[in-house]
Design an enzyme around this catalytic site. Structure first.
Site, PDB file in Angstrom:
ATOM      1  N   HIS A  49      -2.585  -1.320  -3.393  1.00 32.08           N
ATOM      2  CA  HIS A  49      -3.877  -0.354  -3.455  1.00 32.08           C
ATOM      3  C   HIS A  49      -3.782   0.930  -4.149  1.00 32.08           C
ATOM      4  CE1 HIS A  49      -4.126  -1.801   0.966  1.00 32.08           C
ATOM      5  NE2 HIS A  49      -4.743  -2.536   0.202  1.00 32.08           N
ATOM      6  N   ASP A  59      -4.305  -4.506   5.976  1.00 30.71           N
ATOM      7  CA  ASP A  59      -4.527  -5.307   4.767  1.00 30.71           C
ATOM      8  C   ASP A  59      -3.571  -6.326   4.576  1.00 30.71           C
ATOM      9  OD1 ASP A  59      -6.410  -6.315   2.764  1.00 30.71           O
ATOM     10  OD2 ASP A  59      -5.457  -5.025   1.481  1.00 30.71           O
ATOM     11  N   SER A  73       0.950  -1.148  -0.143  1.00 27.33           N
ATOM     12  CA  SER A  73       0.097   0.082  -0.207  1.00 27.33           C
ATOM     13  C   SER A  73       0.833   1.177  -0.071  1.00 27.33           C
ATOM     14  CB  SER A  73      -1.132  -0.038   1.461  1.00 27.33           C
ATOM     15  OG  SER A  73      -1.950   1.102   1.184  1.00 27.33           O
ATOM     16  N   THR A  74       0.945   1.946   1.090  1.00 27.17           N
ATOM     17  CA  THR A  74       1.563   3.180   1.102  1.00 27.17           C
ATOM     18  C   THR A  74       2.982   3.076   0.873  1.00 27.17           C
ATOM     19  OG1 THR A  74       0.119   4.047   2.727  1.00 27.17           O
ATOM     20  CG2 THR A  74       1.864   5.495   2.459  1.00 27.17           C
TER      21      THR A  74
END
Length: 366
Positions: free
Chosen positions: A207, A303, A181-182
């Protein structure tokens, strides 16, 4: 007030500045200390207020966002969240910004005015909060020289590990599943661009919005020895290929006889995400089990943690990126807490270890 995250909002649109300010200040832990219509005003506001985070528009008058970001990361590195349009060109520029050191991005709020404004506000707040906790390095970390030095170190570790040979068990080759993600677009790039053209098949859930996943796959395909493409429904996995989950679709792995194939769907979001790393990992546990390797990279939230645990219980080899090399150690840290990670590795060590595990070399390096 002490303890609040101090933000400077930089955007040439007065409406966008007003909307972002209102959204951010709806959270008691955030204070917008200044706004700026262009990078020159922003420079003065940053000097005056010393903010914790800035939000930065990509397209602005007098100086574009990329040039300003590059100068900022060279002179005064700080967490930056880009504000990007949903166009193909906007996606390409935003991906360049992430290469230059931006922590994350959000799409233009004008695209969200008619629907889901509350969800959009929650996303902006959560990403600014994550950026305030993120690790940000100087511009030199993101320079061409630094990236090449990173690649050279990884290539050396790959040479020491020996050439990768695609081995199989019972006629089945292992598959690698990567979630992030990030900070993940850069972490994934750094891992994939070092891999040989005969690497095992790889599936990826990052994401990312629907309009960004295609340009992301294209960008990776242009710099990697692997063939990188967006996943398509029913496409069988092939060695030397990496498959990126399209934005707004879950990517699942399914067994079709001896083949592994991609399956896409738009079922409900999981952990507020679609694609969800948990969804992908859980499908890999069911379809491939011990014939798989799970890799969880930098990212905000949880997640992927539970899914990685399911993979480990199914006999897969599992690893996570360590805290020191992660932009945000949320997802990997959650996996460690659950006992889902067999190994915790720096980003430089992941490509060689991933290949070793994919060809059945499970002995831990000394």
């Amino acid at each position: 007030m002490p303890g609040k995250i101090r933000v400077v909002v930089v955007d040439d649109s007065a409406l966008v500045r007003k909307l972002l300010t209102r959204m951010l200040e709806s959270d008691p832990g955030i204070e917008v200390v200044a706004t700026a219509p262009d990078p020159y005003v922003a420079r003065d506001q940053i000097k005056r207020h010393d903010p914790d985070v800035i939000t930065l528009d990509v397209e602005m008058p007098r100086m574009d966002g990329l040039t300003f970001l590059e100068n900022l990361m060279r002179l005064r590195p700080m967490p930056v969240v880009m504000v990007s349009s949903l166009t193909h060109d906007g996606a390409k520029v935003t991906l360049q910004a992430l290469e230059l050191g931006a922590v994350d991005f959000v799409t233009k709020p004008a695209q969200q005015l008619s629907v889901k404004l509350q969800d959009y506000a929650a996303e902006v707040v959560s990403k600014v909060k994550a950026a305030a906790r993120a690790r940000v390095s100087s511009r030199e970390t993101y320079s061409g020289e630094a990236r090449e030095a990173f690649r050279q170190r990884v290539r050396e570790s790959l040479r020491e590990a020996g050439a990768y040979e695609a081995r199989s068990t019972g006629g089945r080759q292992k598959v690698v599943a990567i979630g992030a993600s990030t900070g993940g677009t850069e972490a994934i790039r750094r891992v994939l661009e070092c891999l040989p053209p005969n690497a095992p098949p790889i599936i990826i859930s990052q994401h990312i919005p629907a309009s960004f996943s295609g340009p992301f796959a294209e960008r990776l395909n242009g710099i990697c020895s692997l063939t990188v493409r967006e996943a398509e429904n029913g496409v069988p996995l092939m060695p030397g290929h990496a498959y990126v989950a399209p934005g707004d679709y879950h990517l699942r792995l399914r067994r079709d006889g001896a083949r592994l194939v991609c399956r896409l769907d738009q079922s409900a979001t999981v952990n507020r995400h679609r694609p969800s790393v948990d969804v992908m990992f859980e499908s890999v546990a069911q379809a491939a089990g011990s014939e798989s390797v799970g890799v969880l990279l930098t990212g905000m939230g949880r997640d992927g943690a539970e899914g990685l645990l399911q993979m480990r219980k199914a006999g897969a080899s599992t690893m996570v990126q360590d805290e020191a090399s992660s932009t945000v150690w949320g997802m990997p840290g959650a996996a460690v807490q659950l006992g889902a990670a067999e190994e915790i590795l720096g980003l430089e060590a992941i490509p060689a270890r991933m290949l070793a595990l994919a060809q059945g070399d499970t002995a831990r390096p000394a």
